[in-house]
Write a protein that holds these residues in place. Structure first.
Motif, PDB file in Angstrom:
ATOM      1  N   GLU A   1       0.817  -1.215   0.000  1.00 31.28           N
ATOM      2  CA  GLU A   1       0.000   0.000   0.000  1.00 31.28           C
ATOM      3  C   GLU A   1       0.849   1.261   0.000  1.00 31.28           C
ATOM      4  O   GLU A   1       0.631   2.178  -0.788  1.00 31.28           O
ATOM      5  N   VAL A   2       1.848   1.316   0.892  1.00 34.28           N
ATOM      6  CA  VAL A   2       2.636   2.544   0.964  1.00 34.28           C
ATOM      7  C   VAL A   2       3.520   2.721  -0.266  1.00 34.28           C
ATOM      8  O   VAL A   2       3.769   3.852  -0.702  1.00 34.28           O
ATOM      9  N   MET A   3       3.985   1.635  -0.845  1.00 39.06           N
ATOM     10  CA  MET A   3       4.762   1.759  -2.074  1.00 39.06           C
ATOM     11  C   MET A   3       3.892   2.299  -3.202  1.00 39.06           C
ATOM     12  O   MET A   3       4.327   3.124  -4.010  1.00 39.06           O
ATOM     13  N   ASP A   4       2.655   1.849  -3.243  1.00 30.44           N
ATOM     14  CA  ASP A   4       1.725   2.339  -4.249  1.00 30.44           C
ATOM     15  C   ASP A   4       1.450   3.823  -4.055  1.00 30.44           C
ATOM     16  O   ASP A   4       1.483   4.613  -5.002  1.00 30.44           O
ATOM     17  N   ARG A   5       1.205   4.207  -2.808  1.00 28.75           N
ATOM     18  CA  ARG A   5       0.867   5.602  -2.528  1.00 28.75           C
ATOM     19  C   ARG A   5       2.028   6.539  -2.771  1.00 28.75           C
ATOM     20  O   ARG A   5       1.837   7.706  -3.107  1.00 28.75           O
ATOM     21  N   ALA A   6       3.257   6.065  -2.594  1.00 34.15           N
ATOM     22  CA  ALA A   6       4.439   6.879  -2.861  1.00 34.15           C
ATOM     23  C   ALA A   6       4.930   6.737  -4.298  1.00 34.15           C
ATOM     24  O   ALA A   6       5.987   7.261  -4.648  1.00 34.15           O
ATOM     25  N   ASP A   7       4.176   6.023  -5.123  1.00 32.79           N
ATOM     26  CA  ASP A   7       4.512   5.830  -6.538  1.00 32.79           C
ATOM     27  C   ASP A   7       5.872   5.149  -6.700  1.00 32.79           C
ATOM     28  O   ASP A   7       6.671   5.509  -7.571  1.00 32.79           O
ATOM     29  N   LEU A   8       6.117   4.136  -5.868  1.00 30.02           N
ATOM     30  CA  LEU A   8       7.409   3.452  -5.870  1.00 30.02           C
ATOM     31  C   LEU A   8       7.347   2.033  -6.435  1.00 30.02           C
ATOM     32  O   LEU A   8       8.391   1.403  -6.601  1.00 30.02           O
ATOM     33  N   THR A   9       6.160   1.536  -6.723  1.00 25.59           N
ATOM     34  CA  THR A   9       6.042   0.159  -7.195  1.00 25.59           C
ATOM     35  C   THR A   9       6.912  -0.115  -8.423  1.00 25.59           C
ATOM     36  O   THR A   9       7.580  -1.160  -8.497  1.00 25.59           O
TER      37      THR A   9
ATOM     38  N   GLU B   1      13.471  10.707  -5.934  1.00 24.19           N
ATOM     39  CA  GLU B   1      13.014   9.336  -5.676  1.00 24.19           C
ATOM     40  C   GLU B   1      13.323   8.910  -4.247  1.00 24.19           C
ATOM     41  O   GLU B   1      12.533   8.212  -3.604  1.00 24.19           O
ATOM     42  N   LYS B   2      14.461   9.345  -3.718  1.00 24.25           N
ATOM     43  CA  LYS B   2      14.783   9.043  -2.317  1.00 24.25           C
ATOM     44  C   LYS B   2      13.792   9.713  -1.369  1.00 24.25           C
ATOM     45  O   LYS B   2      13.426   9.145  -0.337  1.00 24.25           O
ATOM     46  N   GLN B   3      13.358  10.933  -1.727  1.00 21.65           N
ATOM     47  CA  GLN B   3      12.345  11.589  -0.909  1.00 21.65           C
ATOM     48  C   GLN B   3      11.053  10.784  -0.883  1.00 21.65           C
ATOM     49  O   GLN B   3      10.374  10.696   0.141  1.00 21.65           O
ATOM     50  N   ARG B   4      10.712  10.177  -2.006  1.00 21.60           N
ATOM     51  CA  ARG B   4       9.507   9.356  -2.067  1.00 21.60           C
ATOM     52  C   ARG B   4       9.643   8.097  -1.207  1.00 21.60           C
ATOM     53  O   ARG B   4       8.678   7.626  -0.611  1.00 21.60           O
ATOM     54  N   VAL B   5      10.869   7.551  -1.132  1.00 19.76           N
ATOM     55  CA  VAL B   5      11.109   6.413  -0.232  1.00 19.76           C
ATOM     56  C   VAL B   5      10.892   6.844   1.217  1.00 19.76           C
ATOM     57  O   VAL B   5      10.243   6.142   2.011  1.00 19.76           O
ATOM     58  N   LYS B   6      11.417   8.006   1.576  1.00 13.94           N
ATOM     59  CA  LYS B   6      11.223   8.508   2.942  1.00 13.94           C
ATOM     60  C   LYS B   6       9.743   8.727   3.235  1.00 13.94           C
ATOM     61  O   LYS B   6       9.271   8.483   4.350  1.00 13.94           O
ATOM     62  N   PHE B   7       9.016   9.184   2.232  1.00 11.34           N
ATOM     63  CA  PHE B   7       7.581   9.389   2.391  1.00 11.34           C
ATOM     64  C   PHE B   7       6.881   8.060   2.669  1.00 11.34           C
ATOM     65  O   PHE B   7       6.046   7.952   3.570  1.00 11.34           O
ATOM     66  N   ALA B   8       7.251   7.028   1.910  1.00  6.99           N
ATOM     67  CA  ALA B   8       6.660   5.701   2.125  1.00  6.99           C
ATOM     68  C   ALA B   8       6.964   5.196   3.535  1.00  6.99           C
ATOM     69  O   ALA B   8       6.094   4.627   4.209  1.00  6.99           O
ATOM     70  N   LEU B   9       8.192   5.403   3.987  1.00 10.63           N
ATOM     71  CA  LEU B   9       8.570   4.962   5.341  1.00 10.63           C
ATOM     72  C   LEU B   9       7.740   5.690   6.399  1.00 10.63           C
ATOM     73  O   LEU B   9       7.334   5.100   7.402  1.00 10.63           O
ATOM     74  N   ALA B  10       7.488   6.980   6.164  1.00  9.71           N
ATOM     75  CA  ALA B  10       6.704   7.758   7.127  1.00  9.71           C
ATOM     76  C   ALA B  10       5.260   7.275   7.202  1.00  9.71           C
ATOM     77  O   ALA B  10       4.617   7.380   8.249  1.00  9.71           O
ATOM     78  N   LEU B  11       4.748   6.728   6.109  1.00  9.21           N
ATOM     79  CA  LEU B  11       3.361   6.273   6.077  1.00  9.21           C
ATOM     80  C   LEU B  11       3.165   4.901   6.717  1.00  9.21           C
ATOM     81  O   LEU B  11       2.032   4.525   7.031  1.00  9.21           O
ATOM     82  N   LEU B  12       4.237   4.146   6.915  1.00  8.69           N
ATOM     83  CA  LEU B  12       4.105   2.763   7.383  1.00  8.69           C
ATOM     84  C   LEU B  12       3.299   2.621   8.676  1.00  8.69           C
ATOM     85  O   LEU B  12       2.425   1.754   8.761  1.00  8.69           O
TER      86      LEU B  12
END
Length: 315
Positions: free
Chosen positions: A130-138, A152-163
Motif C-alpha cells: 500500500e505505501v509503495m503504491d501511494r508513494a509511486d514506488l512500485t 526518488e529518495k524523498q519518495r522512499v522517505k515518504f513511504a517509510l513515514a506512512l508505514l
C-alpha cells in the motif's frame, strides 16, 4: 498513485487534545558570548485535520521548531505536546511521522527491501504494498537505493513515514529534488490524506505549494512567529497593489515623500528601482510616468510579496 483512506479517518479518537500544542517554546544553542536563540518563545496550536505551512527565511527557526515538534530536541523553556502527550510518545506509538531532508538510506538495499525492513520494525509488513503504491514506488521496487535520484529518495522517505499509519505527518521540504510531475502526484496524495482527516504540517521554499495546498500559513522570522492565519487571508492582508518602476533622478527624496503618504504602506529602493505598495496604484503610476519613470509594473498581492513584506528588513 492510488489514493487510499488516510490513517486518521479509521482510528477511534477518544481524546480532544490538539495535534500540536506549543507554549512559550525557547531553544538556544551555544553558551556565553556565543549563545544564540534559535526559537524565541513561540506559541503554536494546530488542531487535528489542519494543513499548515511553516514559512520563513534561512535562520528563521523553522527546522529547530520542527525538531522540537518531533521530539528530536527539547525546548529550553516552555513545552511541546503532540496529541496530548510528549512528541516521543507520539512517535513511539506510530501516531507521528516525518519526512525530513536529513537522514540517510542504505544504498545497497532495494526500495522494497528498505521499506520491508522498517515495516518489520513496526510490525506492519502487510502495509508494504500500500505505501509503495501511494508513494509511486512500485515501478522502482527492485532498484537499489543508491541508484535513485534525490526526488526518488524523498519518495522512499515518504513511504517509510506512512508505514505506521500516523495521525500527524510533518514534512520538511518534502518535494526537494522532485520533478514537476512527481511534485504534483505527491501533493495529490497529501490532499487526499488531508481531506480524510490527517494533520499535515510542512515547511517548503516553494511558495506556490503553500498557495495551492496549505489552508493555514505560519510565518517565522528570527525565531519568532510574525504572522499566522488562513493562507488566502494572509495573502490579502497586504491590501493594495505593488507599483514598481525605474526612476531616473532623486529616487531617495521621492521615496521619503512617498513614505509620508497615507495611501502608501511600504517603499523599497534598489539602485534606481522603486517599489511601492499602495492603495492608490493608478494615481501613483501616473505620477511616476510624469517624472520620467520607465519599466513600470503594477502587481496584485501574492503570497511571495506578503512573505517578503513580513520577513525583510525595512529600507
Amino acid at each position: 498513485m492510488t489514493h487510499h483512506t488516510a490513517a486518521g479517518s479509521s482510528r477511534e479518537r477518544t481524546d480532544t487534545a490538539p495535534a500540536f500544542d506549543v507554549v512559550g517554546a525557547v531553544r538556544r544553542f551555544g553558551r556565553g558570548a556565543q549563545l544564540m536563540t534559535a526559537v524565541d518563545g513561540i506559541d503554536l496550536r494546530i488542531e487535528r485535520g489542519e494543513v499548515t505551512a511553516l514559512l520563513g527565511p534561512n535562520g528563521a527557526g523553522k527546522t529547530t521548531t520542527i525538531d522540537m515538534l518531533l521530539g528530536l530536541s527539547e525546548p529550553d523553556a516552555g513545552h511541546v505536546q503532540v496529541l496530548g502527550a510528549s512528541p516521543r510518545i507520539a512517535v513511539r506509538g506510530g501516531r507521528l511521522s516525518a519526512v525530513l531532508q536529513t537522514g540517510g538510506l542504505l544504498s545497497d538495499l532495494t526500495v522494497r527491501e528498505t521499506i520491508a525492513v522498517i515495516a518489520g520494525l513496526h510490525h506492519v509488513s502487510q502495509r508494504i504494498g500500500e505505501v509503495m503504491d501511494r508513494a509511486d514506488l512500485t515501478p522502482l521496487a527492485k532498484r537499489r537505493v543508491g541508484r535513485l535520484s534525490g526526488g526518488e529518495k524523498q519518495r522512499v522517505k515518504f513511504a517509510l513515514a506512512l508505514l505506521p499509519d500516523p495521525d500527524v505527518l510533518v514534512l520538511d521540504e518534502p518535494t526537494a529534488g522532485m520533478d514537476v510531475t512527481a511534485r504534483r502526484r505527491f501533493w495529490d496524495t497529501m490532499r487526499a490524506d488531508a481531506d480524510a482527516g490527517r494533520t499535515i504540517v510542512f515547511a517548503t521554499h516553494y511558495l506556490e505549494e503553500v498557495e495551492q495546498f496549505a489552508r493555514r500559513t505560519v510565518v517565522m522570522n528570527r525565531g519568532r512567529i510574525v504572522a499566522d492565519g488562513p493562507t488566502a487571508q494572509l495573502r490579502a492582508s497586504l491590501g493594495g497593489r505593488t507599483v514598481s518602476a525605474t526612476v531616473p533622478n532623486d529616487i531617495a527624496a521621492l521615496a521619503d515623500r512617498l513614505r509620508a503618504e497615507d495611501a502608501v504602506a511600504q517603499v523599497r529602493v534598489d539602485a534606481h528601482r522603486l517599489t511601492v505598495r499602495t492603495s492608490a496604484s493608478d494615481e501613483l503610476a501616473g505620477r511616476l510616468l510624469a517624472l520620467g519613470a520607465t519599466d513600470l509594473e503594477i502587481a496584485a498581492p501574492t503570497l511571495e510579496s506578503t512573505f517578503t513584506s513580513l520577513t525583510e528588513e525595512p529600507s
